[in-house]
Design a protein around this motif. Sequence first.
Motif: not given
Length: 425
Positions: A65, A84, A219, A221-223
């Motif tokens: 992080e 990631e 946005k 991010g993994r989601n």
Amino acid sequence: MTIQQLIEAMNNRAQQVKALAAIEANGEELTEEQHQQFLTLQKEHAELGEKLTRARAAEQIAIQEATPIANKSGPSVHVKKEAENYPGAKIARFGMAIAAGRGNLQDAQKFAETELNDKDVAMAVSTAAGSGGALVPENLSSDFIELLRPRSIVRKLGATVMPLPNGNLTIPRHTGGAVSGYKAENEPRNADTQTLDDVKLSAKTQMTIVPISNELIGKAGRNVESIFLKDMLAATATRQDKAFLRDDGTNNTPTGMRKTALDSGRVKAFSGDKTDILIIDQYLDSLILTLEESDSAMIMPGWGFSPRTAIYLAGLRDGNGNKVYPEMAQGELKGYPFAKTTNIPVNLGTGLAMSEIYFADFNDVIIGEAEEMTIDFSREATYNDASGNLVSAYSRNQSVLRLVTGNDIGFRHLEGLVLGTDISF
């Protein structure tokens, strides 16, 4: 080996496979040594892919992080967390960058580098110019195809994937073998020769429409990436399976397994009481026997069912309450793996209640993949949703990405295929 070295090694093996495939495409047969080399390269490519997956997973675990770094002369400097790396992440980011850039590759490159924080994707976008869209780099398209394998039952059961140089590939195959016999002294005997024909694969264009909310595009991010990736994979795999199993070659579609079986007489209908365990068991044996009596090599046999058929067979019990096919809990039936898909219908034939069973040596099944994959972008396009309704991306505040690729299916030996019809269970 580093991740980059693994990718380069995989690309090296892929190029060698293409070179060997090109020999057959030019009408020449591979020597035994070349054939063995082809199999070795395939195995090495798969092993490298597994190593690459593990390396990327290890790299992901190592990412920490963001932490503040004290700076005595000024405010704290925050290190931005690196993107990631997980299977399919880069193809998802590639598509999102194209959408965020609204088709402008310079803007897409900047978005990938500054917002997604993925320099690999930024570099890929910078070299992605192609006719009619952004050309997906080979390593990203290969990753995408590997992710399709568990979602498409034809791929999952072991079909061989080969590149289609310039969109076409011709593979010679035997249709009749030499015959041996005995003769008396001085009795003439005619020579018997082998007969050949060709398996011809020609890339059929497949388009996958991926609508994505404009509110999500900016946005990272993994989601968000996972939503986008799952949509691409699900739509592509579902349509491919339908084509490889049941399309008939019309309207620029592949000639699938069903049509091939019908044309070559490789069909066995079920007739009998579906509640009679012995009749069902004998029928399944007859499908296996069809391949064995045709001298199929039986290298990688497997079953394709509808979910209804799979659940019915898995639930069958004998008079003592024991499951008839307990091995189905481990994904096998009579010693051979099975896979299920809703692309095998259950509303066929009499009373619109029949289904089909596909049993094949999937080593004989060849999937040809076009070497190019492109992504196009639009905010004004209309598209048909899953229910067939016409939807306006503009009115829904969506962007529409169109993934375009090409593929086809063929069979080394028709002896390795049988279609079960009139399946009432």
